[in-house]
Enzyme design. Structure first.
Site, PDB file in Angstrom:
ATOM      1  N   CYS A 157      -9.277  -7.265   7.084  1.00 17.61           N
ATOM      2  CA  CYS A 157      -8.632  -7.707   5.846  1.00 17.61           C
ATOM      3  C   CYS A 157      -9.190  -9.043   5.348  1.00 17.61           C
ATOM      4  O   CYS A 157      -9.346  -9.241   4.155  1.00 17.61           O
ATOM      5  CB  CYS A 157      -7.122  -7.791   6.041  1.00 17.61           C
ATOM      6  SG  CYS A 157      -6.595  -9.002   7.268  1.00 17.61           S
TER       7      CYS A 157
ATOM      8  N   GLY B 141       0.818  -1.218   0.000  1.00 17.95           N
ATOM      9  CA  GLY B 141       0.000   0.000   0.000  1.00 17.95           C
ATOM     10  C   GLY B 141       0.846   1.259   0.000  1.00 17.95           C
ATOM     11  O   GLY B 141       2.082   1.200   0.035  1.00 17.95           O
TER      12      GLY B 141
ATOM     13  N   GLY C 245       4.556   0.925   8.313  1.00 23.24           N
ATOM     14  CA  GLY C 245       3.981   2.178   7.820  1.00 23.24           C
ATOM     15  C   GLY C 245       2.835   2.679   8.677  1.00 23.24           C
ATOM     16  O   GLY C 245       1.922   3.310   8.176  1.00 23.24           O
TER      17      GLY C 245
ATOM     18  N   ASP D  30       1.228   3.641   2.301  1.00 24.32           N
ATOM     19  CA  ASP D  30       1.940   4.025   3.513  1.00 24.32           C
ATOM     20  C   ASP D  30       3.258   3.269   3.683  1.00 24.32           C
ATOM     21  O   ASP D  30       4.300   3.889   3.899  1.00 24.32           O
ATOM     22  CB  ASP D  30       1.042   3.806   4.735  1.00 24.32           C
ATOM     23  CG  ASP D  30      -0.151   4.745   4.722  1.00 24.32           C
ATOM     24  OD1 ASP D  30      -0.018   5.848   4.162  1.00 24.32           O
ATOM     25  OD2 ASP D  30      -1.203   4.372   5.254  1.00 24.32           O
TER      26      ASP D  30
ATOM     27  N   CYS E 226      -3.869  -9.404  15.821  1.00 18.86           N
ATOM     28  CA  CYS E 226      -2.847  -9.661  14.801  1.00 18.86           C
ATOM     29  C   CYS E 226      -1.546  -8.960  15.185  1.00 18.86           C
ATOM     30  O   CYS E 226      -0.474  -9.557  15.149  1.00 18.86           O
ATOM     31  CB  CYS E 226      -3.347  -9.174  13.446  1.00 18.86           C
ATOM     32  SG  CYS E 226      -2.170  -9.381  12.098  1.00 18.86           S
TER      33      CYS E 226
END
Length: 352
Positions: free
Chosen positions: A195, A15, A122, A17, A98
């Site tokens: 996710c 991504g 990030g 970031d 997680c």
RNA sequence: UGUCUCAUGGUGUAAUGGUAGCACAACAGUUUUUGGUUCUGUUUGUCUAGGUUCGAAUCCUGGUGAGACAA
């Protein structure tokens, strides 16, 4: 173990970031090693696009890149937990789970394997050191601040962690990506939602073999046990929920309590679901000396909600008591409570 | 059986003969590295058949249905 001082292991999701994080770390003189975790894929057999994107970016920046298949661990640590929590009548927080039990543990192990002295991601967060303690600290971009998800990290991990994005706001990060020629990366949408469960978590639960046989209709009642209506199964509801109940009482009612044993969901008007005292378990406090008997700690139970002034009391090795100066709503077991003062995360725990 | 009261979205209610509004629910969107919350928007209604009136949810008559009182 011989770790290279300037080598940093960066978790790269593909991504915007984490990609800009790679660029910034390089600018700071780090030798960046990238790792992309394969946690969960929509299609098991096809390599997902984000891995390729991370690999391409790494190649452009001329950095070492690894892919780590963590799908089995993710299944047991996060997805199984997620399902079990709902079946227990709780409201799981998969991102915290997680971070705490998987992502950072893997980053730590792999950093040693690749001789990196530092770990990076990030995330929009900072780290500050005070009295030899390392604190997760709020990012410059208050809108994107992700400190709420990171309360469980140990001192050993924090002392090794670098957050290159913490002093930037999102628009600056996008600008950097564009300036460096990663136009498509700069325009990527922010990720959102769980996710592994795009869309409604209820649909995800319905598809699980371990859940299917347990879906049973039950009763909505008020606090005194009066019948209010029928529900689709207790784990399809969450504390504080108002909509989607399929029930109309001419005034708004919210889920106050979920009782798995009797498959009962208790509804109450808003003033009845506020809470002023919370018990936490599995807590993590950076420095117990930060806590006194005064109401001088700001507690957040949701990353977008205003913090509430509070007093924290340690009950035993596992449990804490949080007394809030003003009541908060929708305190759901399984969610996190996080303690702040002066922008620093002093600790947190799981709501019991 | 007699008398009285009432009938408005899915639910609860408002509108003195003059644009049928509000709340709850539902749906959609917004927000968001968790769930829920919040915010914005949308759909849906005058029991029925006549009559009076420029104009009826509102007034009149019949019907249907519900409730209360009487017996």
């Amino acid at each position: 173990m011989n770790l290279n001082e300037k080598r940093v292991l960066l978790g790269m999701s593909g991504g915007t970031d984490s990609s800009v994080a790679a660029i910034l770390l390089q600018q700071q003189g780090y030798e960046v090693v990238g790792v992309t975790f394969r946690f969960w894929d929509e299609q098991q057999d096809i390599e997902p696009g984000y891995i390729q994107e991370a690999r391409e970016l790494a190649s452009h920046l001329n950095i070492e890149h690894h892919v780590y298949d963590a799908r089995e661990k993710f299944q047991t640590e996060v997805i199984d937990y997620f399902i079990a929590e709902y079946l227990a009548g709780h409201t799981p927080f998969p991102c915290v789970k997680c971070n705490n039990s998987l992502k950072w543990k893997l980053l730590l192990i792999l950093s040693e394997e690749y001789q990196c002295s530092k770990i990076s991601t990030g995330h929009y967060a900072l780290i500050t050191e005070q009295n030899s303690f390392f604190y997760i600290t709020e990012a410059a971009d208050k809108e994107k601040d992700q400190t709420f998800f990171l309360w469980g990290l140990s001192q050993y991990i924090l002392q090794k962690t670098v957050f290159p994005l913490g002093n930037f706001i999102k628009s600056e990060i996008r600008k950097i990506a564009a300036e460096k020629g990663f136009q498509r990366m700069a325009e990527k949408k922010d990720s959102m939602g769980i996710c592994f469960c795009p869309g409604d978590y209820r649909d995800f639960l319905k598809k699980q073999e371990s859940v299917k046989g347990k879906i049973k209709k039950g009763n909505f009642t008020d606090e005194t046990g009066n019948f209010l209506g029928r529900h689709e199964g207790y784990f399809f509801y969450t504390i504080g929920q108002r909509h989607g109940l399929g029930i109309h009482l001419n005034k708004p009612v919210f889920v106050k309590e979920i009782i798995p044993d009797s498959n009962k969901v208790i509804l109450a008007p808003i003033e009845e679901i506020n809470q002023q005292e919370i018990i936490l378990e599995n807590y993590n406090l950076i420095n117990q000396a930060d806590f006194s008997d005064k109401f001088d700690i700001f507690t957040k139970i949701n990353y977008r909600k205003q913090p509430t002034l509070s007093r924290i009391t340690i009950l035993d090795n596992l449990h804490l008591k949080v007394e809030l100066q003003s009541p908060v709503m929708a305190v759901a077991p399984g969610q996190s409570a996080v303690f702040y003062r002066d922008g620093k995360v002093l600790g947190g725990g799981v709501i019991k």
